[in-house]
Design a protein around this motif. Sequence first.
Motif, mmCIF file in Angstrom:
data_model
loop_
_atom_site.group_PDB
_atom_site.id
_atom_site.type_symbol
_atom_site.label_atom_id
_atom_site.label_comp_id
_atom_site.label_asym_id
_atom_site.label_seq_id
_atom_site.Cartn_x
_atom_site.Cartn_y
_atom_site.Cartn_z
ATOM 1 N N TYR A 114 -11.004 27.972 -3.628
ATOM 2 C CA TYR A 114 -11.123 28.976 -4.933
ATOM 3 C C TYR A 114 -12.434 29.935 -4.689
ATOM 4 N N ILE A 115 -12.831 30.009 -3.381
ATOM 5 C CA ILE A 115 -13.919 30.864 -3.203
ATOM 6 C C ILE A 115 -13.021 32.535 -2.956
ATOM 7 N N ASP B 65 -16.993 36.574 -0.549
ATOM 8 C CA ASP B 65 -18.072 35.982 -1.150
ATOM 9 C C ASP B 65 -19.080 35.550 0.117
ATOM 10 N N THR C 50 -11.379 29.203 0.932
ATOM 11 C CA THR C 50 -10.707 30.425 0.408
ATOM 12 C C THR C 50 -9.468 30.439 0.498
ATOM 13 N N GLY D 48 -9.688 34.151 -4.869
ATOM 14 C CA GLY D 48 -10.194 32.869 -5.189
ATOM 15 C C GLY D 48 -9.266 32.276 -6.357
ATOM 16 N N HIS E 41 -12.501 24.230 -9.756
ATOM 17 C CA HIS E 41 -12.523 25.665 -9.618
ATOM 18 C C HIS E 41 -14.091 26.094 -9.581
ATOM 19 N N GLY E 42 -14.344 27.487 -9.164
ATOM 20 C CA GLY E 42 -15.454 27.884 -9.122
ATOM 21 C C GLY E 42 -16.562 27.935 -10.426
ATOM 22 N N TRP E 43 -17.740 28.350 -10.139
ATOM 23 C CA TRP E 43 -18.666 28.176 -11.351
ATOM 24 C C TRP E 43 -18.250 29.428 -12.361
ATOM 25 N N GLN F 60 -15.017 30.611 -12.893
ATOM 26 C CA GLN F 60 -13.451 30.942 -13.174
ATOM 27 C C GLN F 60 -12.989 30.218 -14.161
ATOM 28 N N ARG G 260 -16.310 23.233 -14.384
ATOM 29 C CA ARG G 260 -16.150 22.872 -13.009
ATOM 30 C C ARG G 260 -14.526 22.529 -12.838
#
Length: 274
Positions: A184-185, A189, A206, A211, A236-238, A240, A267
Amino acid sequence: MTKQPTLRSMAAASALPRLEFQMLWEHILQVPRVWLIAHDTDPISAPDIARFEALQERRLAGEPMAYILGYREFLGRRFKVGPSVLIPRPETELLVEVALRHLETATAPYVLDLGTGTGAIAISIALARTDAQVVASDVDAGALRIAHDNARDLNARVEFFAGSWYDALLDSRGFDLIVSNPPYIAADDIHLRQGDLRYEPRCALTDGHDGLTALGSIVSGAVQRLRPGGALFMEHGWDQAAQVRQLLQEAGFAKIESLRDLAGIERVSGGIYL
């Protein structure tokens, strides 16, 4: 006469943080930390010193400790790791905890873990719910070998399939729960070029785009494979959570929620398909 090195003298000269120094010596000597403390003035053999110096060099170059040691702890269990898999992280334990809470009232649940990597998520669920039928998929053959080894070593009943996301399962459906920690990056990034991420498999970090591509594919594919009342939860990302909730809403999920990890970051997000 030159005095033979001891753990104490080597620790004083080492550029490693003390904890990492101890972890390497626990690995080399196959002893617990309490033994190291009690024997820190014992002489160390030349072959063991050579092994330590080789491992220390790898760590000082930036290689993750998990790859050097060959394992990482996850929910109190030791999982084999290697360069073909993402290193399990504490924040992912939340995904397992959320999954198990959802399954509390289920009988013999049917569970799918997508992009299993080390198998840590699937295996942890299978060990906690021995009545569950747990299946897991991954596109990488090396990752599946490690996941198989972990399931065997931990006596977990998990069935593994090779392939990309749901393609690995052909027509399997009727899941009570689908979980995933997908890449999910975003591809641009800067964190991908920093720290441990430099050494981990890029395809596990990624999706090669924004992402959200893998997350979106998992959401859209889940609606054909969940039984009524089944749930999907994803890490998932911080930043998202709101976007993932939107993906779930557009796909027809209900009771959508995002859960925070110990750092207070949203998260894990998921919902129920009615």
